[in-house]
Design an enzyme around this catalytic site. Structure first.
Site, PDB file in Angstrom:
ATOM      1  N   SER A 110      -2.292  -8.223   2.965  1.00 50.15           N
ATOM      2  CA  SER A 110      -2.741  -7.887   4.234  1.00 50.15           C
ATOM      3  C   SER A 110      -3.891  -9.546   4.031  1.00 50.15           C
ATOM      4  O   SER A 110      -3.507  -9.503   6.192  1.00 50.15           O
ATOM      5  CB  SER A 110      -3.676  -6.481   4.490  1.00 50.15           C
ATOM      6  OG  SER A 110      -3.570  -5.669   3.927  1.00 50.15           O
TER       7      SER A 110
ATOM      8  N   ARG B  20      -1.693  -6.354  -8.079  1.00 56.20           N
ATOM      9  CA  ARG B  20      -0.550  -7.039  -8.132  1.00 56.20           C
ATOM     10  C   ARG B  20      -0.523  -8.329  -9.356  1.00 56.20           C
ATOM     11  O   ARG B  20       0.416  -9.359  -9.897  1.00 56.20           O
ATOM     12  CB  ARG B  20      -0.637  -7.663  -7.373  1.00 56.20           C
ATOM     13  CG  ARG B  20      -0.122  -6.629  -5.734  1.00 56.20           C
ATOM     14  CD  ARG B  20      -0.702  -7.155  -4.868  1.00 56.20           C
ATOM     15  NE  ARG B  20      -2.591  -7.426  -4.655  1.00 56.20           N
ATOM     16  CZ  ARG B  20      -3.238  -7.789  -3.461  1.00 56.20           C
ATOM     17  NH1 ARG B  20      -2.597  -7.659  -2.469  1.00 56.20           N
ATOM     18  NH2 ARG B  20      -4.547  -7.236  -3.474  1.00 56.20           N
TER      19      ARG B  20
ATOM     20  N   LYS C  57     -16.379  -7.965   3.986  1.00 54.60           N
ATOM     21  CA  LYS C  57     -14.766  -8.562   4.404  1.00 54.60           C
ATOM     22  C   LYS C  57     -15.211  -8.334   6.515  1.00 54.60           C
ATOM     23  O   LYS C  57     -15.716  -7.226   6.230  1.00 54.60           O
ATOM     24  CB  LYS C  57     -13.354  -7.963   4.295  1.00 54.60           C
ATOM     25  CG  LYS C  57     -13.022  -8.126   3.230  1.00 54.60           C
ATOM     26  CD  LYS C  57     -11.970  -7.631   2.939  1.00 54.60           C
ATOM     27  CE  LYS C  57     -10.812  -8.224   1.454  1.00 54.60           C
ATOM     28  NZ  LYS C  57      -9.679  -7.042   0.960  1.00 54.60           N
TER      29      LYS C  57
ATOM     30  N   HIS D  83       0.775  -1.154   0.314  1.00 53.75           N
ATOM     31  CA  HIS D  83       0.181   0.396  -0.239  1.00 53.75           C
ATOM     32  C   HIS D  83       0.437   0.990   0.353  1.00 53.75           C
ATOM     33  O   HIS D  83       0.694   2.420  -1.046  1.00 53.75           O
ATOM     34  CB  HIS D  83      -0.926  -0.219   1.015  1.00 53.75           C
ATOM     35  CG  HIS D  83      -2.129  -1.239   1.705  1.00 53.75           C
ATOM     36  ND1 HIS D  83      -1.989  -1.809   2.676  1.00 53.75           N
ATOM     37  CD2 HIS D  83      -3.222  -1.721   0.609  1.00 53.75           C
ATOM     38  CE1 HIS D  83      -2.757  -2.319   2.770  1.00 53.75           C
ATOM     39  NE2 HIS D  83      -3.518  -2.832   1.027  1.00 53.75           N
TER      40      HIS D  83
END
Ligand code: ADP
Length: 155
Positions: A129, A91, A42, A18
């Site tokens: 994360s 990513r 989440k 991040h």
């Protein structure tokens, strides 16, 4: 017209991945709002206060960066903040497919807001994360994945 971007995320916790996206993109915009969103899919691991406090610690002194929090749709938050850009990191191809759906829905809801993607640095391609949380759950050391100055020892 000012170029205001929102970088939305869970930051649960904030990682070097991040941080890299923020530092590389900050000069593309007049203002960058790092926005901690409530993700309905989440259940967060760290509290909202803790996550905000890490972001403030990292970027609080940066003139062009604002730390904020929101509920609801990201595009609504952008409208509120007069932001014309949503910043996201990519990513993998899985990220791309996920982001394409969200980005295109956002575009349909709000044609004047552009999503801007930055490819992640190769060394952070596997860093997420969720992996950091998994390591933590099993008592591992995650310090090398966190931005310098961010420690989990005090929580
Ligand atoms: P969200 O729940 O919205 O995906 P995250 O905090 O997981 O929130 O991610 C926020 C943004 O940061 C996303 O655009 C994600 O792709 C990006 N990101 C997460 N990890 C990395 C990384 N290692 N390198 C580059 N970008 C990343």
């Amino acid at each position: 017209m000012k170029r205001i971007a929102v970088f939305p995320g869970s930051f649960d916790p904030v990682t070097k991945g991040h941080e890299s996206i923020v530092r590389r993109s900050v000069n593309l915009f007049d203002k960058l709002i790092i926005a901690l969103g409530e993700n309905s899919q989440k259940q967060s691991y760290f509290s909202m206060e803790q996550r905000l406090s890490w972001l403030r610690e990292l970027f609080g002194q940066e003139e062009k960066i604002e730390i904020s929090q929101y509920n609801g749709l990201t595009v609504e938050f952008c409208r509120e903040k007069k932001a014309r850009f949503i910043l996201r990191g990519l990513r993998t191809s899985a990220d791309f497919e996920f982001e394409r759906g969200i980005g295109q829905m956002n575009k349909m809801m709000c044609p004047d807001i552009e999503t801007v993607f930055l490819l992640c640095e190769p060394e952070y391609a596997s860093l997420s994360s969720s992996i950091v949380r998994d390591i933590l759950r099993h008592g591992g050391d995650v310090s090398r994945f966190l931005p310098d100055g961010i420690t989990l020892s005090d929580i």
